[in-house]
Design a protein around this motif. Structure first.
Motif, PDB file in Angstrom:
ATOM      1  N   TYR A 131     -16.329  68.817 -25.544  1.00 16.94           N
ATOM      2  CA  TYR A 131     -15.105  69.617 -25.601  1.00 16.94           C
ATOM      3  C   TYR A 131     -13.905  68.824 -26.108  1.00 16.94           C
ATOM      4  O   TYR A 131     -12.827  69.363 -26.271  1.00 16.94           O
ATOM      5  CB  TYR A 131     -14.778  70.197 -24.223  1.00 16.94           C
ATOM      6  N   GLY A 171     -16.053  78.738 -16.467  1.00 15.16           N
ATOM      7  CA  GLY A 171     -14.725  79.162 -16.887  1.00 15.16           C
ATOM      8  C   GLY A 171     -14.451  78.848 -18.339  1.00 15.16           C
ATOM      9  O   GLY A 171     -13.887  79.663 -19.072  1.00 15.16           O
ATOM     10  N   LEU A 172     -14.863  77.664 -18.781  1.00 12.81           N
ATOM     11  CA  LEU A 172     -14.702  77.302 -20.198  1.00 12.81           C
ATOM     12  C   LEU A 172     -15.490  78.240 -21.094  1.00 12.81           C
ATOM     13  O   LEU A 172     -15.000  78.691 -22.133  1.00 12.81           O
ATOM     14  CB  LEU A 172     -15.145  75.865 -20.449  1.00 12.81           C
ATOM     15  N   ALA A 216     -16.480  81.307 -20.445  1.00  7.02           N
ATOM     16  CA  ALA A 216     -15.883  82.652 -20.417  1.00  7.02           C
ATOM     17  C   ALA A 216     -14.646  82.704 -21.308  1.00  7.02           C
ATOM     18  O   ALA A 216     -14.432  83.681 -22.041  1.00  7.02           O
ATOM     19  CB  ALA A 216     -15.519  83.029 -18.982  1.00  7.02           C
ATOM     20  N   GLU A 217     -13.847  81.651 -21.279  1.00 11.41           N
ATOM     21  CA  GLU A 217     -12.651  81.595 -22.121  1.00 11.41           C
ATOM     22  C   GLU A 217     -13.033  81.553 -23.598  1.00 11.41           C
ATOM     23  O   GLU A 217     -12.400  82.204 -24.434  1.00 11.41           O
ATOM     24  CB  GLU A 217     -11.813  80.375 -21.770  1.00 11.41           C
ATOM     25  N   ALA A 218     -14.084  80.831 -23.935  1.00  9.39           N
ATOM     26  CA  ALA A 218     -14.526  80.741 -25.332  1.00  9.39           C
ATOM     27  C   ALA A 218     -15.035  82.084 -25.844  1.00  9.39           C
ATOM     28  O   ALA A 218     -14.871  82.404 -27.021  1.00  9.39           O
ATOM     29  CB  ALA A 218     -15.603  79.672 -25.460  1.00  9.39           C
ATOM     30  N   ARG A 219     -15.633  82.868 -24.959  1.00 16.23           N
ATOM     31  CA  ARG A 219     -16.141  84.188 -25.355  1.00 16.23           C
ATOM     32  C   ARG A 219     -15.012  85.204 -25.527  1.00 16.23           C
ATOM     33  O   ARG A 219     -15.182  86.222 -26.140  1.00 16.23           O
ATOM     34  CB  ARG A 219     -17.131  84.712 -24.311  1.00 16.23           C
ATOM     35  N   GLY A 220     -13.863  84.886 -24.933  1.00 18.34           N
ATOM     36  CA  GLY A 220     -12.707  85.763 -25.054  1.00 18.34           C
ATOM     37  C   GLY A 220     -12.688  86.762 -23.995  1.00 18.34           C
ATOM     38  O   GLY A 220     -12.334  87.745 -23.741  1.00 18.34           O
TER      39      GLY A 220
END
Length: 64
Positions: A13, A57-58, A60-64
């Motif tokens: 990351y 969480g990372l 989920a955030e990347a998937r939008g």
């Protein structure tokens, strides 16, 4: 601080600008995280469950 049982490796990351963290596995299957520019500085330790929650969480955030 749990015992660190692997070498630190650069996180996937991390960016190409030099803003990097390194991650190592701990005895309790958690992770230790440090700043790659300050390898003798502080280390954050995460147990396995909090580490998995962080990665989820990372993702989920990347998937939008």
């Amino acid at each position: 601080m749990p015992e660190i049982v692997s070498t630190f490796r650069k996180s996937s990351y991390s960016d190409q600008q030099g803003d990097c963290v390194e991650v190592a596995r701990t005895f309790d299957q958690g992770r230790a995280v440090r700043d790659s520019k300050n390898t003798t500085g502080p280390v954050l330790a995460f147990g396995l469950a909090p580490w998995r929650a962080f990665l989820s969480g990372l993702a989920a955030e990347a998937r939008g």
